[in-house]
Design an enzyme around this catalytic site. Structure first.
Site, PDB file in Angstrom:
ATOM      1  N   LYS A 149      -4.862  -9.249  -6.910  1.00  0.00           N
ATOM      2  CA  LYS A 149      -6.035  -9.545  -6.262  1.00  0.00           C
ATOM      3  C   LYS A 149      -7.108  -8.546  -6.654  1.00  0.00           C
ATOM      4  O   LYS A 149      -6.636  -7.392  -6.824  1.00  0.00           O
ATOM      5  CB  LYS A 149      -5.922  -9.721  -4.621  1.00  0.00           C
ATOM      6  N   LYS A 170       0.855  -1.171   0.059  1.00  0.00           N
ATOM      7  CA  LYS A 170      -0.009  -0.034   0.081  1.00  0.00           C
ATOM      8  C   LYS A 170       0.840   1.338  -0.011  1.00  0.00           C
ATOM      9  O   LYS A 170       0.586   2.310  -0.497  1.00  0.00           O
ATOM     10  CB  LYS A 170      -0.936  -0.043   1.302  1.00  0.00           C
ATOM     11  N   LYS A 211     -10.546  -2.741  -4.053  1.00  0.00           N
ATOM     12  CA  LYS A 211     -11.292  -1.751  -3.938  1.00  0.00           C
ATOM     13  C   LYS A 211     -10.613  -0.553  -4.625  1.00  0.00           C
ATOM     14  O   LYS A 211     -11.309   0.464  -5.256  1.00  0.00           O
ATOM     15  CB  LYS A 211     -11.775  -1.071  -2.501  1.00  0.00           C
TER      16      LYS A 211
HETATM   17  P1  TYM Z   1     -10.754  -5.147   3.922  1.00  0.00           P
HETATM   18  O1  TYM Z   1     -11.832  -3.989   4.060  1.00  0.00           O
HETATM   19  O2  TYM Z   1      -9.743  -5.009   2.471  1.00  0.00           O
HETATM   20  O3  TYM Z   1     -11.365  -6.400   3.037  1.00  0.00           O
HETATM   21  C1  TYM Z   1     -12.470  -7.027   3.664  1.00  0.00           C
HETATM   22  C2  TYM Z   1     -12.559  -8.514   3.673  1.00  0.00           C
HETATM   23  O4  TYM Z   1     -12.988  -9.007   2.218  1.00  0.00           O
HETATM   24  C3  TYM Z   1     -11.378  -9.867   2.184  1.00  0.00           C
HETATM   25  N1  TYM Z   1     -11.204  -9.748   0.763  1.00  0.00           N
HETATM   26  C4  TYM Z   1     -10.835 -10.623  -0.060  1.00  0.00           C
HETATM   27  N2  TYM Z   1     -11.346 -11.897  -0.043  1.00  0.00           N
HETATM   28  C5  TYM Z   1     -10.861 -12.644  -1.103  1.00  0.00           C
HETATM   29  N3  TYM Z   1     -10.524 -11.918  -2.402  1.00  0.00           N
HETATM   30  C6  TYM Z   1     -10.294 -10.587  -2.395  1.00  0.00           C
HETATM   31  N4  TYM Z   1     -10.023 -10.311  -3.679  1.00  0.00           N
HETATM   32  C7  TYM Z   1     -10.465  -9.856  -1.304  1.00  0.00           C
HETATM   33  N5  TYM Z   1     -10.307  -8.666  -1.021  1.00  0.00           N
HETATM   34  C8  TYM Z   1     -10.651  -8.469   0.189  1.00  0.00           C
HETATM   35  C9  TYM Z   1     -10.359  -9.560   3.216  1.00  0.00           C
HETATM   36  O5  TYM Z   1      -9.585 -10.615   3.554  1.00  0.00           O
HETATM   37  C10 TYM Z   1     -11.335  -9.095   4.497  1.00  0.00           C
HETATM   38  O6  TYM Z   1     -11.626 -10.175   5.250  1.00  0.00           O
HETATM   39  N6  TYM Z   1      -7.879  -5.324   7.595  1.00  0.00           N
HETATM   40  C11 TYM Z   1      -8.871  -5.605   7.182  1.00  0.00           C
HETATM   41  C12 TYM Z   1     -10.178  -5.306   8.006  1.00  0.00           C
HETATM   42  C13 TYM Z   1     -10.043  -5.673   9.472  1.00  0.00           C
HETATM   43  C14 TYM Z   1     -10.284  -6.636  10.395  1.00  0.00           C
HETATM   44  C15 TYM Z   1     -10.311  -6.274  11.454  1.00  0.00           C
HETATM   45  C16 TYM Z   1     -10.661  -7.879   9.669  1.00  0.00           C
HETATM   46  C17 TYM Z   1      -9.828  -4.465  10.462  1.00  0.00           C
HETATM   47  N7  TYM Z   1      -9.890  -5.089  11.738  1.00  0.00           N
HETATM   48  C18 TYM Z   1     -10.151  -7.402  12.477  1.00  0.00           C
HETATM   49  C19 TYM Z   1     -10.674  -8.824  10.756  1.00  0.00           C
HETATM   50  C20 TYM Z   1     -10.605  -8.726  11.951  1.00  0.00           C
HETATM   51  C21 TYM Z   1      -9.375  -5.190   5.901  1.00  0.00           C
HETATM   52  O7  TYM Z   1      -8.617  -4.049   5.185  1.00  0.00           O
HETATM   53  O8  TYM Z   1     -10.300  -5.744   5.033  1.00  0.00           O
END
Ligand code: TYM
Length: 344
Positions: A196, A113, A199
């Site tokens: 991957k 990032k 967003k």
């Molecule tokens: P975030 O907002 O980027 O994504 C949310 C969830 O979607 C999953 N994900 C994917 N799964 C499969 N293929 C993809 N291309 C893909 N892109 C995203 C992510 O793995 C995630 O589960 N850091 C985390 C948010 C967070 C969190 C937490 C998660 C903050 N605190 C505590 C678990 C526990 C994040 O940026 O997710």
């Protein structure tokens, strides 16, 4: 120690996509049966990169609406947004003092990032995984459903819990169990099967957004990159229901669409390959469009309906936050006691 509590979070950064749905949100829904679940719209994480203040509230409601539309029950379980519960930020500070710089330096997502502008990245982006550990451990959650890309962050949360317990001589925090399951734990970009689905990809053709209408879904799938070969057969599978990594690496876009189809239809990749072996991608893409529209259509409509009634979504978040505070505040207080803070 609490038995079996689930926590997970999704960032309100816009463009919620099929990867978020198949890798995470859909799994959140199924876990409600066996676990007490806490699902959080992580707005404090979102602002580690610039967010337009005028858009953040709508983006937050959008993720909450996706949770509800996907089938998460905000009455039985908890849905809230992170900034409403101050224990997250307070515990994160304490964890800033537990985690080591060397641990954070190994985080691949920060490197990706921040890119070549590392000096210019926010400090928040750097300590982001500590806040994630705080999110989970403020509830002493035991299980965390996420997509594959969050695995390293969860390992860090485990290290923080172990170091805290060791340093303070207490069996205080649980060592969390990642739940990474389903046929689409890492959904790839529709334009480049080595990246991957994300967003923040500048091309909207790289992803299917959960709010895309049928025409957009059809167009994006039609334009999705593949190769001239027909679909492979089940001989591409190796043990444990996995695709042979060499075959997958040779045709990343092709296998990505197969994973997506398998996840959307609740079948294994092996079963999908057995059905479509030798067929051209043009025909497969039509079937994929049908199932994607069949799943996302009703969900997108329900999201639109919910977003047209922000009062309802806000009430769910407000009540969720109240209940979240009731769990997190005593955990924070107990953590402060273990660390020896004076609370006269
Ligand atoms: P975030 O907002 O980027 O994504 C949310 C969830 O979607 C999953 N994900 C994917 N799964 C499969 N293929 C993809 N291309 C893909 N892109 C995203 C992510 O793995 C995630 O589960 N850091 C985390 C948010 C967070 C969190 C937490 C998660 C903050 N605190 C505590 C678990 C526990 C994040 O940026 O997710």
């Amino acid at each position: 120690m609490t038995s079996k509590r689930v926590f997970s979070g999704v960032q309100p950064t816009g463009n919620l996509h099929l990867g978020n749905y198949l890798g995470a949100i859909r799994n959140f829904v199924g876990l409600q049966r066996d676990f007490e679940c806490i699902y959080c719209v992580v707005d404090l994480h979102a602002v580690t990169v610039w967010q337009e203040p005028a858009k953040l509230a709508a983006q937050t409601r959008e993720v909450a609406a996706a949770f509800i539309a996907a089938g998460i029950d905000g009455e039985k379980h908890i849905i809230f947004n992170q900034s409403q519960v101050s224990a997250h930020a307070e515990l994160a500070w304490l964890f800033n003092c537990v985690a080591r710089v060397g641990w954070l330096n190994r985080m691949t997502q920060f490197k990706e990032k921040a890119g070549s502008h590392r000096e210019n990245a926010s400090v928040g982006l750097y300590v982001y995984p500590n806040l994630m550990a705080a999110d989970i451990l403020a509830y002493k959650a035991t299980h965390v459903p996420v997509g594959e890309d969050q695995k390293q962050h969860l390992e860090l949360a485990r290290d923080i819990a172990l170091k805290f317990n060791h340093d303070y001589g207490a069996e205080f925090f649980p060592v969390v169990e990642p739940l990474i399951f389903g046929e689409a734990t890492r959904v790839m970009s529709l334009r480049d099967g080595t990246k991957k689905m994300s967003k923040s990809d500048p091309s909207d053709y790289s992803r299917i957004n959960v709010t895309d209408g049928p025409d957009e879904v059809a167009l994006k799938i039609r334009r999705a990159k593949t190769d001239p070969e027909p679909l492979p057969g089940p001989d591409a599978m190796v043990a444990d229901g996995k695709v042979d990594p060499a075959r997958e690496a040779a045709r990343p876009e092709a296998f990505n669409l197969v994973h997506i189809y398998a996840a959307l239809t609740d079948r294994t990749v092996g079963a999908v390959l057995a059905e479509f072996e030798g067929q051209p991608f043009s025909a497969f893409k039509e079937r994929l469009t049908e199932v994607a529209v069949g799943v996302l259509g009703p969900m997108g409509n329900e999201m639109q309906r919910l977003m047209a009634d922000p009062g309802h979504v806000d009430a769910v978040l407000r009540k969720g936050a109240e209940r979240a505070r009731e769990i997190a505040s005593p955990v924070l207080r107990a953590t402060q006691d273990v660390m020896g803070f004076l609370r006269p």
